[in-house]
Design an enzyme around this catalytic site. Sequence first.
Site, PDB file in Angstrom:
ATOM      1  N   GLU A 267       0.679  -1.359   0.098  1.00  0.00           N
ATOM      2  CA  GLU A 267       0.020   0.098   0.153  1.00  0.00           C
ATOM      3  C   GLU A 267       0.830   1.298   0.237  1.00  0.00           C
ATOM      4  O   GLU A 267       0.577   1.985   0.781  1.00  0.00           O
ATOM      5  CB  GLU A 267      -1.018  -0.049   1.121  1.00  0.00           C
ATOM      6  CG  GLU A 267      -1.934  -1.123   1.183  1.00  0.00           C
ATOM      7  CD  GLU A 267      -3.041  -0.881   2.446  1.00  0.00           C
ATOM      8  OE1 GLU A 267      -2.819   0.162   3.140  1.00  0.00           O
ATOM      9  OE2 GLU A 267      -4.251  -1.526   2.009  1.00  0.00           O
TER      10      GLU A 267
ATOM     11  N   GLU B 115      -5.515  -8.664   0.999  1.00  0.00           N
ATOM     12  CA  GLU B 115      -5.838  -8.431   2.033  1.00  0.00           C
ATOM     13  C   GLU B 115      -7.604  -8.089   1.797  1.00  0.00           C
ATOM     14  O   GLU B 115      -8.066  -7.573   0.886  1.00  0.00           O
ATOM     15  CB  GLU B 115      -5.489  -7.110   2.494  1.00  0.00           C
ATOM     16  CG  GLU B 115      -4.157  -7.213   3.135  1.00  0.00           C
ATOM     17  CD  GLU B 115      -3.826  -5.845   3.940  1.00  0.00           C
ATOM     18  OE1 GLU B 115      -4.540  -5.096   4.467  1.00  0.00           O
ATOM     19  OE2 GLU B 115      -2.340  -5.578   3.989  1.00  0.00           O
TER      20      GLU B 115
HETATM   21  C1  NOJ Z   1      -4.008  -2.318   5.219  1.00  0.00           C
HETATM   22  C2  NOJ Z   1      -2.679  -2.497   5.980  1.00  0.00           C
HETATM   23  O1  NOJ Z   1      -1.895  -3.415   4.682  1.00  0.00           O
HETATM   24  C3  NOJ Z   1      -2.686  -3.527   7.018  1.00  0.00           C
HETATM   25  O2  NOJ Z   1      -1.350  -3.491   7.503  1.00  0.00           O
HETATM   26  C4  NOJ Z   1      -3.602  -3.050   7.901  1.00  0.00           C
HETATM   27  O3  NOJ Z   1      -3.711  -3.508   9.119  1.00  0.00           O
HETATM   28  C5  NOJ Z   1      -5.230  -3.431   7.200  1.00  0.00           C
HETATM   29  N1  NOJ Z   1      -5.171  -2.768   5.993  1.00  0.00           N
HETATM   30  C6  NOJ Z   1      -6.318  -2.998   8.104  1.00  0.00           C
HETATM   31  O4  NOJ Z   1      -6.380  -1.625   8.340  1.00  0.00           O
END
Ligand code: NOJ
Length: 438
Positions: free
Chosen positions: A163, A343
């Site tokens: 991200e 994710e």
């Molecule tokens: C995005 C991130 O990559 C991760 O580190 C985070 O915990 C989750 N989304 C949830 O916010």
Amino acid sequence: MRDSSFSKAFLWGAAAASAQIEGGWKDGGRTPSIWDMATKKQVKHGETCHTACDHFHRWKEDVALMKEMGLKSYRFSISWSRVIPEEGKVNPEGLKFYSDLVDELIANGIEPLVTIFHWDLPMWVYKKGGWLSESIVPLFREYTKVVVEALSDRVKWWMTINEPGCFIMNGYMQGAHAPFKHDYLALSKLTRNCMLAHAASVKAIRQYAKQPVKVGIAFSTGAWIPENETPAEIEKARRLSMEEGSGLIGNRWWMDPMLAGKPVRAYGIYASHEKDMAEIAQPLDFIGLNIYTSYNYADWGSNQRPAPGTPRNALGWVIDERCMYWNVRFVYERYKLPIMITENGLAAHDMVSLDGKVHDPKRADFIKRYLGQLKRAANEGIPLLGYQHWSVMDNFEWAEGYDPRFGLVYVDFTTGKRIIKDSAWDYKHIIETNGAEL
Ligand code: NOJ
């Protein structure tokens, strides 16, 4: 078993990141990352990631839980400061931790998927300028080389950065994440350094890999959902999702340069210049998408407000599973690369019930809803490589601390005790049936 549109090789799994689960912040020769230095005021309840889930010491138990839950893959990230604790110094103990983890995963039939950078920038790199300095490009290349040389005899799946938009916006503009800066004027420089580091990393992975590998990146992403499925509405949603209004952590800013070699200009500045495109647009094997919510309701240029009482997760994000289908479809149509969901998951305030179990029917429902939409994309022939549920276990949710729980496994952060939540058994069934009943 009934047939499923998910391929036989589909990588069902779950994800986590080093800073969020490992702990052991001073163990095994590791030095601090920018997240270890966050102050009590910067993280909710003054919590820290110094111990987190203590995965650094409990990794064997954690792999055993993954196996019990039927996971076929596990996406994890490497702590840069565990592997290179100071400039020019490789830490064999740090590498051994990851090497042993990879061996244990493979011995349990779980495919390892490695993210090289998931936000825990070493303090020593930060002090040299971090993402604000172009010196990060050769440093990131060298770090990649060290990790790839150590693990690529066994690890096939690689992601350079997690991200980019999110850590740059939160960390450097909005001051909500480490290193807690408010430096909007640095956006162009940060974007360029990040993209060049990604490109250098991709090249290093390919150069030093000991077997044919799959290389990608994980984007924070989302999509506008069409109001109805008429061609005009779909086109409007596509345009909003991929061309306008997707903002700093949106699609086009990062994806057009890195995936299509197209420079992007927005906010009156260039996110990327023509002269860098040949370098930045290194060919990738897949696109990783972290998908949680729809853009319709996010505060990214939309005037729509969700109806009062619209379902939300524990972080306030609207739950609307249709974003899974539209996001995958729009990204695939534009860049034509196979997609991995790197994710997707639900933050909730889970708790241990009197019966000693963790009942999380909302998460079980969430998984089915979102996977149903992913299946629609699979049915339509979009090449999908896998789904990594966020997260394998409850963990340190950055500045939100430990309140929002995303895990398939409940973690008691005082004792370290783990409990597999009910939803994990439903997910296990989905994995065993390859999504046939979704
Ligand atoms: C995005 C991130 O990559 C991760 O580190 C985070 O915990 C989750 N989304 C949830 O916010």
